[in-house]
Structure formats: structure tokens, C-alpha cells
Design an enzyme around this catalytic site. Structure first.
Site, PDB file in Angstrom:
ATOM      1  N   GLU A   5      -5.778  -8.620   0.487  1.00 32.91           N
ATOM      2  CA  GLU A   5      -6.446  -8.430   1.800  1.00 32.91           C
ATOM      3  C   GLU A   5      -7.784  -7.847   1.276  1.00 32.91           C
ATOM      4  O   GLU A   5      -8.257  -7.240   0.567  1.00 32.91           O
ATOM      5  CB  GLU A   5      -5.961  -6.907   2.557  1.00 32.91           C
ATOM      6  CG  GLU A   5      -4.563  -7.422   3.142  1.00 32.91           C
ATOM      7  CD  GLU A   5      -3.989  -6.145   3.879  1.00 32.91           C
ATOM      8  OE1 GLU A   5      -4.809  -5.164   4.364  1.00 32.91           O
ATOM      9  OE2 GLU A   5      -2.871  -5.664   3.879  1.00 32.91           O
ATOM     10  N   GLU A  45       0.730  -1.191   0.015  1.00 31.35           N
ATOM     11  CA  GLU A  45      -0.016  -0.039  -0.008  1.00 31.35           C
ATOM     12  C   GLU A  45       0.841   1.302  -0.148  1.00 31.35           C
ATOM     13  O   GLU A  45       0.927   1.953   0.845  1.00 31.35           O
ATOM     14  CB  GLU A  45      -0.954  -0.004   1.279  1.00 31.35           C
ATOM     15  CG  GLU A  45      -1.991  -1.027   1.104  1.00 31.35           C
ATOM     16  CD  GLU A  45      -3.132  -0.926   1.984  1.00 31.35           C
ATOM     17  OE1 GLU A  45      -3.110  -0.009   2.957  1.00 31.35           O
ATOM     18  OE2 GLU A  45      -4.065  -1.843   2.117  1.00 31.35           O
TER      19      GLU A  45
HETATM   20  N1  LIG Z   1      -7.523  -0.387   8.152  1.00 31.82           N
HETATM   21  N2  LIG Z   1      -7.357  -1.473   7.957  1.00 31.82           N
HETATM   22  C1  LIG Z   1      -7.161  -2.913   7.959  1.00 31.82           C
HETATM   23  C2  LIG Z   1      -5.711  -3.119   6.967  1.00 31.82           C
HETATM   24  C3  LIG Z   1      -4.795  -2.857   7.801  1.00 31.82           C
HETATM   25  O1  LIG Z   1      -4.566  -3.494   9.132  1.00 31.82           O
HETATM   26  C4  LIG Z   1      -3.417  -3.400   7.042  1.00 31.82           C
HETATM   27  O2  LIG Z   1      -2.303  -3.437   7.536  1.00 31.82           O
HETATM   28  C5  LIG Z   1      -3.248  -2.373   5.896  1.00 31.82           C
HETATM   29  O3  LIG Z   1      -2.300  -3.446   4.783  1.00 31.82           O
HETATM   30  C6  LIG Z   1      -4.827  -2.041   5.219  1.00 31.82           C
HETATM   31  O4  LIG Z   1      -5.317  -1.203   5.630  1.00 31.82           O
HETATM   32  C7  LIG Z   1      -5.858  -2.259   5.955  1.00 31.82           C
END
Ligand SMILES: N#[N+]C[C@@H]1[C@@H](O)[C@H](O)[C@@H](O)[C@@H]2O[C@H]12
Length: 453
Positions: free
Chosen positions: A357, A171
Site C-alpha cells: 500500500e 497491519e
Molecule cells: N489511513 N489510511 C489509508 C489505508 C487504509 O485505508 C488501509 O485499510 C490500511 O491498510 C492502511 O491504513 C492505510
């Protein structure tokens, strides 16, 4: 499953079912056995940054309980496990010396997964930059591309032949929007000028790692993007213009350069004087061909024109006709189908995709009751999003797998432990794990290849 849907949602042979986590969110012991600090150790220990003052010091204690958690994955019928490596556990200063106990943890984890027939999917970077590199400018220092490729090489060589699917960066948009634009995430900066530079270096680092992987690695490599589809709040031209700005700032800022298209035009309008040009050689590095792309997907947005809203001059309009999760995200499964079709088109239909995810946070009780954790809303969310994913495959989108977010309730970054995304419940007082009803459903989905949906 109902009689009329029996077998309607069977997934293709070889579709990969798994669950995902990230190092800082689950491991704990972040400074143990020679590990170096990360920016999240600093950020979480800075008063005011974290809900309830929570930190990742213990988290799910996975650093010590990883064997138990692999057994949990077996009970969930997982075929794959997407995890991230803590850069500063492996390289305490982020460059140079390797911490033998740090890399040994991941060595044992990978072997433990393989012994149980679970495919390891490794993310090099899931937000926890070594603090020592942040002291050298971190993502604002162009040298980070080489530092990242060097770190990647350590892992590519160590796990050659055992880890076959690699993700470079999780991300990019959240790293930059959260860490450099709005300051809600580590390292907590708030500057559009810095955001443009950090974003560019994140992309350069990805390209450098891919290039290094082609020299020393084995298997497949890709990047993981969060995409939140933007639907206009009305057919007014100003709302469509706002939608385009929001889409460019979140969904295309990183995707377009990765696809060799450079930054979207709208970014100049969004960032104004903070926008800057970069040399073509950077974009050539960034657009290195990859083997797959990960999509992290949670919800959609319906932006309207909002001249006072920085930096996109757009604001999402709450869709009160739909359910919303504990994180305030609208539940809209068909938007997942739309996103997968859009991404398939945006990547020329040649890049295999994986939902790396997808999940939802709902209120769950703090401990099991009669040995169960009933989470009906998460069960419905999971069912309906898997059906939406199946619909996208039916439309010709090449999706190879689905990683549920998350294997465990964990540290939801600056929201601390207040938001539970796990298909497995964690009692953070006792570290007891209890598979939730959603996890029991997911195990059945995997066992029946979707037939139970
Ligand atoms: N907020 N939320 C849940 C989740 C987060 O916990 C993850 O680390 C990220 O990759 C993505 O944002 C999603």
C-alpha cells in the site's frame, strides 16, 4: 518525465504493478446472502464512532459491481489486484459452516481477474473480524489462532492453483493500536493490557495460518506490516530515547517477533505493568519462515520526548517545511527509500518485499468536471514515491511489486468517506467511477515500466 530523466526510472523486468483494496472498505452488502456481521458492522452502526455517521453498508457497492471494477483495472493496465476476504461473509460465525454464496463471490472475483490476466493477491484478514468471534473474546482469546488457521485453510484449498500470493494479516499494529489500545477502530477497546494480549494472538494466528498453508496450500505466503520511520526531533538524548520508544511500539513490536527476535526491549518501558512475557513455543510459531513481506507505507514521523504522551512518552513534531496530505501526513518520499533499506536490513536481506500500500488523500471534487478528476497533488505524490521506490531498488533492496492505495475512493474506516485515497474517483451518490489524472498516470507508468517517470 523530463528529457534528463527519460528512462532513468525503468523498473526491473517482472516488477508487479497493481492496486489494493479491503473488503469492508469497498464491498457493501456486508450482511447479504447469508453473510455474518463483522466487528465493523457493529462499530460503524454505533453512534459516535464514524465521521458523518458513515457505514460500510454500501461503500463502493463492489459486491455487485465487481465485474465493472475488473474492467476498470484493465483500463488502468493493472497486472495484479490486492484484495481482502471478508471472514464473516465466508464463515458467518467465523468457525464451522461455510456460506456458499459468500465464498462464491470470491470464486467469481478470482476467476474474473484471472480471465483478464490480472494476478489476485489475497489478504486473509483486513480488520473485519466476525462479530461472533468477538463475542468469544476475538483477538483476546488464544483459540483465535486455530480459528484463523481453519479459516485460512478454507481459502487455501478453495483457491489452490488460482491464488498464488497470500497475505495473512494486514497491519497487526493498526489492528491492536487502533482496536485495543486507543479504541479509534473496531472493536473500540482502550487497554494496554488487552493490547499486549491481542497483539500476541494476532501474531500467533499469523504463525498458525502459515503452518497450515505449508500443509494444504500452494504458492507464497507473507504478512503485511505498516512501517512509519521515526527520525529524532533533535540530537538531545531524551529525543533519541523517545524515537526508540516510538519505533519499538510501532515498527518493531510485530517485526521483531516475526524475525525470531522476540519483543523489543523498549516495549517493557512503553507498557510498564501491562507488558507481559509469553512462552517460547509461541515465538517459535510466530517466527515461521515466510516467502515475502508486504510494506504499507504512507509517511514518516519526527518524535520528540513527551512525558505526558501515552503510552510511548513521545509526540511527533509537525514538519511544516513539507507538504501534508488531507490526513495530516507529511509528504517525504526519501523516507520511503530509507524504510525499504531499513526493512531489507531488518529482514536479513533474504525476504522479498512488496509495497502493498502507498497513496495519499487530498481534497477531490465530489463529482467529475468535464469528465475528468484533476488531482495534481496525488499525481506528484505517486510520481515521487515511485522514484523513491526505484532508488531503494537501486540500493539493492529486493522489492517485487507496488500496489497503489487505493483502486477506488472508499470507506476510510472511522473517517468515513471524508478522505479520498483512490486513483479512481467514486461518486458515492451514483456509484459512478472516474479514473483520476493520477490513475491515468499510473496506467502509463505500468505501460512503460516506469519509463514515463
Ligand atoms: N489511513 N489510511 C489509508 C489505508 C487504509 O485505508 C488501509 O485499510 C490500511 O491498510 C492502511 O491504513 C492505510
Amino acid at each position: 518525465m523530463t528529457t534528463e530523466t527519460a528512462g532513468k526510472y525503468l523498473f526491473p523486468e517482472g516488477f508487479l504493478w497493481g492496486a489494493a483494496t479491503a473488503a469492508y472498505q469497498i464491498e457493501g452488502s456486508s450482511m447479504a446472502d447469508g453473510a455474518g456481521a463483522s466487528i465493523w458492522d457493529r462499530f460503524s452502526h454505533t453512534p459516535g464512532n464514524m465521521k458523518d455517521g458513515d457505514t460500510g453498508d454500501v461503500a463502493c457497492d463492489h459486491y455487485k459491481r465487481w465485474r465493472e471494477d475488473i474492467q476498470l483495472m484493465k483500463r488502468l493496465n493493472l497486472q495484479a489486484y490486492r484484495f481482502s476476504v471478508s471472514w464473516s461473509r465466508v464463515m458467518p460465525e467465523g468457525r464451522g459452516a461455510i456460506n456458499p454464496k459468500g465464498i462464491d463471490f470470491y470464486d467469481r472475483l478470482v476467476d474474473g481477474l484471472l480471465e483478464q490476466g490480472i494476478e489476485p493477491l489475497c489478504t486473509l484478514y483486513h480488520w473485519d473480524l466476525p462479530a461472533a468471534l468477538d463475542d468469544r473474546g476475538g483477538w483476546l482469546n488464544p483459540d483465535i489462532a486455530d480459528w484463523f488457521a481453519d479459516y485460512g485453510q478454507v481459502l487455501f484449498e478453495k483457491f489452490k492453483g488460482r491464488v498464488k500470493t497470500w497475505g495473512t494479516i494486514n497491519e497487526p499494529w493498526v489492528i491492536v493500536d487502533g482496536g485495543y489500545l486507543h479504541g479509534a477502530l473496531a472493536p473500540g477497546h482502550r487497554s494496554a493490557f488487552e493490547a499486549m494480549i491481542a497483539g500476541h494472538n494476532v501474531l500467533r494466528a499469523h504463525g498458525a495460518a502459515v503452518k497450515r498453508f505449508r500443509q494444504v496450500g500452494e504458492g507464497k505466503i507473507g504478512i503485511v506490516l505498516n512501517i512509519e520511520p521515526k527520525y529524532p526531533a533533535s540530537d538531545k538524548p531524551e529525543d533519541e530515547a523517545a524515537r526508540r520508544r516510538a519505533e519499538a511500539q510501532m515498527n518493531r513490536w510485530f517485526l521483531d517477533p516475526l524475525m525470531g527476535r522476540g519483543y523489543p526491549e523498549e516495549l517493557k518501558d512503553v507498557y510498564g505493568e501491562a507488558y507481559r512475557e509469553f512462552p517460547q513455543e509461541d515465538f517459535d510459531l510466530i517466527a515461521q519462515p515466510t516467502d515475502w513481506m508486504g510494506l504499507n507505507w504512507y509517511t514518516r514521523a519526527v518524535p520528540e520526548n513527551a512525558p505526558d504522551a501515552w503510552p510511548t512518552r513521545s509526540r511527533p513534531v509537525k514538519q511544516v517545511q513539507h507538504a501534508h496530505t488531507e490526513t495530516g501526513w507529511e509528504v517525504n518520499p526519501p523516507a520511503l527509500t530509507d524504510t525499504l533499506v531499513w526493512l531489507h536490513e531488518q529482514t536479513g536481506g533474504k525476504l522479498p518485499l512488496m509495497v502493498t500500500e502507498n497513496g495519499s488523500a487530498w481534497y477531490d471534487p465530489p463529482h467529475a468536471i468535464d469528465g475528468r478528476i484533476h488531482d495534481p497533488m496525488r499525481v506528484e505524490y505517486l510520481k515521487n514515491h515511485l522514484k523513491a521506490l526505484h532508488d531503494a531498488i537501486g540500493k539493492g533492496v529486493d522489492v517485487r511489486g507496488y500496489m497503489a492505495w487505493s483502486l477506488l475512493d472508499n470507506l476510510e474506516w472511522s473517517l468515513g468517506y471524508s478522505k479520498r485515497f483512490g486513483i479512481t474517483h467514486v461518486n458515492f451518490q451514483t456509484q459512478e467511477r472516474t479514473i483520476k489524472d493520477s490513475g491515468l498516470l499510473y496506467a502509463e507508468v505500468i505501460k512503460t515500466h516506469g519509463g514515463v517517470l
